[in-house]
Design a protein around this motif. Structure first.
Motif, PDB file in Angstrom:
ATOM      1  N   LEU A 142      46.949 -15.525  18.194  1.00  0.00           N
ATOM      2  CA  LEU A 142      47.290 -14.149  18.570  1.00  0.00           C
ATOM      3  C   LEU A 142      46.956 -13.975  20.051  1.00  0.00           C
ATOM      4  O   LEU A 142      45.867 -14.355  20.492  1.00  0.00           O
ATOM      5  CB  LEU A 142      46.508 -13.157  17.716  1.00  0.00           C
ATOM      6  CG  LEU A 142      46.722 -11.657  17.966  1.00  0.00           C
ATOM      7  CD1 LEU A 142      46.501 -10.861  16.675  1.00  0.00           C
ATOM      8  CD2 LEU A 142      45.792 -11.104  19.053  1.00  0.00           C
TER       9      LEU A 142
ATOM     10  N   VAL B 231      42.215 -16.141  18.816  1.00  0.00           N
ATOM     11  CA  VAL B 231      42.518 -14.903  19.534  1.00  0.00           C
ATOM     12  C   VAL B 231      42.342 -15.157  21.023  1.00  0.00           C
ATOM     13  O   VAL B 231      41.263 -15.553  21.465  1.00  0.00           O
ATOM     14  CB  VAL B 231      41.606 -13.749  19.080  1.00  0.00           C
ATOM     15  CG1 VAL B 231      41.919 -12.485  19.880  1.00  0.00           C
ATOM     16  CG2 VAL B 231      41.773 -13.497  17.585  1.00  0.00           C
TER      17      VAL B 231
ATOM     18  N   VAL C 258      51.843 -14.599  17.372  1.00  0.00           N
ATOM     19  CA  VAL C 258      52.073 -13.165  17.417  1.00  0.00           C
ATOM     20  C   VAL C 258      51.534 -12.650  18.751  1.00  0.00           C
ATOM     21  O   VAL C 258      50.434 -13.003  19.163  1.00  0.00           O
ATOM     22  CB  VAL C 258      51.426 -12.430  16.220  1.00  0.00           C
ATOM     23  CG1 VAL C 258      49.931 -12.675  16.158  1.00  0.00           C
ATOM     24  CG2 VAL C 258      51.720 -10.929  16.281  1.00  0.00           C
TER      25      VAL C 258
ATOM     26  N   VAL D 158      50.298  -7.276  11.915  1.00  0.00           N
ATOM     27  CA  VAL D 158      50.018  -8.656  12.317  1.00  0.00           C
ATOM     28  C   VAL D 158      50.035  -9.579  11.107  1.00  0.00           C
ATOM     29  O   VAL D 158      50.604 -10.686  11.152  1.00  0.00           O
ATOM     30  CB  VAL D 158      48.663  -8.735  13.046  1.00  0.00           C
ATOM     31  CG1 VAL D 158      48.231 -10.195  13.239  1.00  0.00           C
ATOM     32  CG2 VAL D 158      48.742  -8.037  14.404  1.00  0.00           C
TER      33      VAL D 158
END
Length: 395
Positions: free
Chosen positions: A200, A232, A266, A329
């Motif tokens: 992400l 992340v 994403v 998400v």
């Protein structure tokens, strides 16, 4: 277009020492104009190293001063010294047309506008309904507004602000970007785009609340409960304390940004306010990354959800709603929608400079040759092309 090359002055009110959307747009437009044989000249604040054929075409009006402006911090400069620099630049450049960006911001754009003796095109980027500069302009700067021969707004939300306060109806021409620089990302052939783990990505100034990093951090525990191996990545300038499991990228080059987006499973844009366009969403889609964005008017328009929500690209969630963000998400990571990603690529291509640039050139032609016919609005074309592509893909 006029037969001869044009000498075009581009003025940016914000410092190039702290890159942002307006600065990048001005430089991108300058590159397009030079590639088409025109002679662009850029006036700005701070320092900018223009590449290749643009070398030597940037003039600094001095260093910028950070001030609180429209709910954020703007690095601008205003005063007699800056006004004198603007006048000298205009005289030396011997322009055919002056193109000022954010013309009513208290900085060098308005100073150049006041000094201009050639036709003026102005691009409005602000989409804030309560913009103080626009309110002031509508009530006390009528003579300044009247000096603008043609107005451009980068989005329909920005155009609504202009209509509301200035009584002008600008042509909507979106921001442009170099699609090919982001379209080289490989398509996933198995596993995750980011490698062995889902990735992400957030990109933005981390200390600025309106970029929405706080909303994302609130949403992430629910996502990590389902995907404990989630990587992340938070990329962008600024200082902020982050959880130990967040990968921080503080200095991201253009090439590094393209590579980061190419490996994103994403891309999240959780912005909460004052966004007029959203070029990073297009960059992410061009790379093939699925986009989850807050439902700000600019993002809703850009992702083509304002006309037919069934065929828009990307996924929207209610602004500021961390629970809805985590759900969106998780849906994206579960779907792994390759067809949707390709639809996003095609939608983003309609904002390439090869489409947007000629529309801006057409505005120059019309202010220099008022009898010339106006071509179709490329913003409508871009949205219509994206919707038509989406419909074909969905059928």
């Amino acid at each position: 277009m006029t037969a001869r090359p044009l000498r075009v002055g581009l003025v940016c009110p914000y410092s190039f020492d702290h890159p942002g959307g307006v600065q990048n747009h001005v430089l991108g437009l300058a590159q397009h104009l030079r590639a088409q044989g025109h002679e662009p000249f850029v006036l700005g604040l701070g320092h900018a190293e223009l590449p290749g054929a643009l070398a030597g075409r940037f003039t600094s009006a001095g260093s910028a001063v950070p001030v609180r402006y429209n709910g954020s911090v703007a690095r601008v400069r205003f005063g007699p010294g800056s006004a004198a620099r603007a006048r000298r630049w205009l005289a030396a450049a011997d322009l055919d047309v002056l193109h000022v960006h954010e013309p009513l911001t208290p900085s060098i754009s308005i100073l150049a506008l006041w000094a201009a003796e050639v036709p003026v095109v102005a691009t409005f980027h602000t989409a804030t309904p309560r913009s103080r500069s626009m309110q002031l302009a509508g009530s006390t700067l009528r003579g300044t507004v009247d000096k603008i021969d043609a107005g451009i707004a980068v989005s329909e939300p920005a155009a609504r602000v202009v209509r509301r306060y200035l009584g002008r109806d600008p042509q909507v021409i979106p921001n442009g970007f170099r699609w090919a620089e982001f379209a080289g990302g490989g398509r996933s052939t198995g596993g995750w785009r980011g490698g062995d783990h889902p990735r992400l990505v957030f990109l933005g100034r981390v200390e600025e609340p309106r970029k929405g990093l706080g909303v994302l951090l609130e949403a992430l525990p629910a996502v990590r409960a389902v995907h404990p191996d989630l990587e992340v990545v938070v990329a962008g300038t600024g200082q902020r304390a982050l959880p130990s499991w967040v990968r921080r990228e503080t200095s991201v080059t253009d090439a590094g940004k393209a590579a980061l987006l190419a490996g994103a499973d994403v891309f999240v844009a959780p912005h909460t306010a004052r966004e007029s366009f959203g070029i990073v969403l297009l960059e992410a889609m061009a790379s093939g990354a699925p986009v989850v964005a807050s439902d700000l008017p600019a993002f809703t328009s850009l992702l083509a959800h304002d006309r037919d929500a069934e065929v828009g690209v990307g996924r929207l969630f209610p602004t500021g709603d961390a629970g809805a963000l985590s759900a969106a998400v998780l849906e994206v990571l579960a779907a792994r929608d390759v067809v949707g990603a390709e639809r996003g690529r095609r939608h983003a291509r309609a904002f390439d400079w090869s489409v947007v640039g000629p529309a801006v050139e057409d505005v120059y032609r019309r202010v220099l040759e008022p009898a010339a016919p106006r071509v179709a609005d490329p913003a409508d074309g871009a949205r219509d092309a994206g919707l038509a592509t989406a419909r074909r893909s969905a059928s």
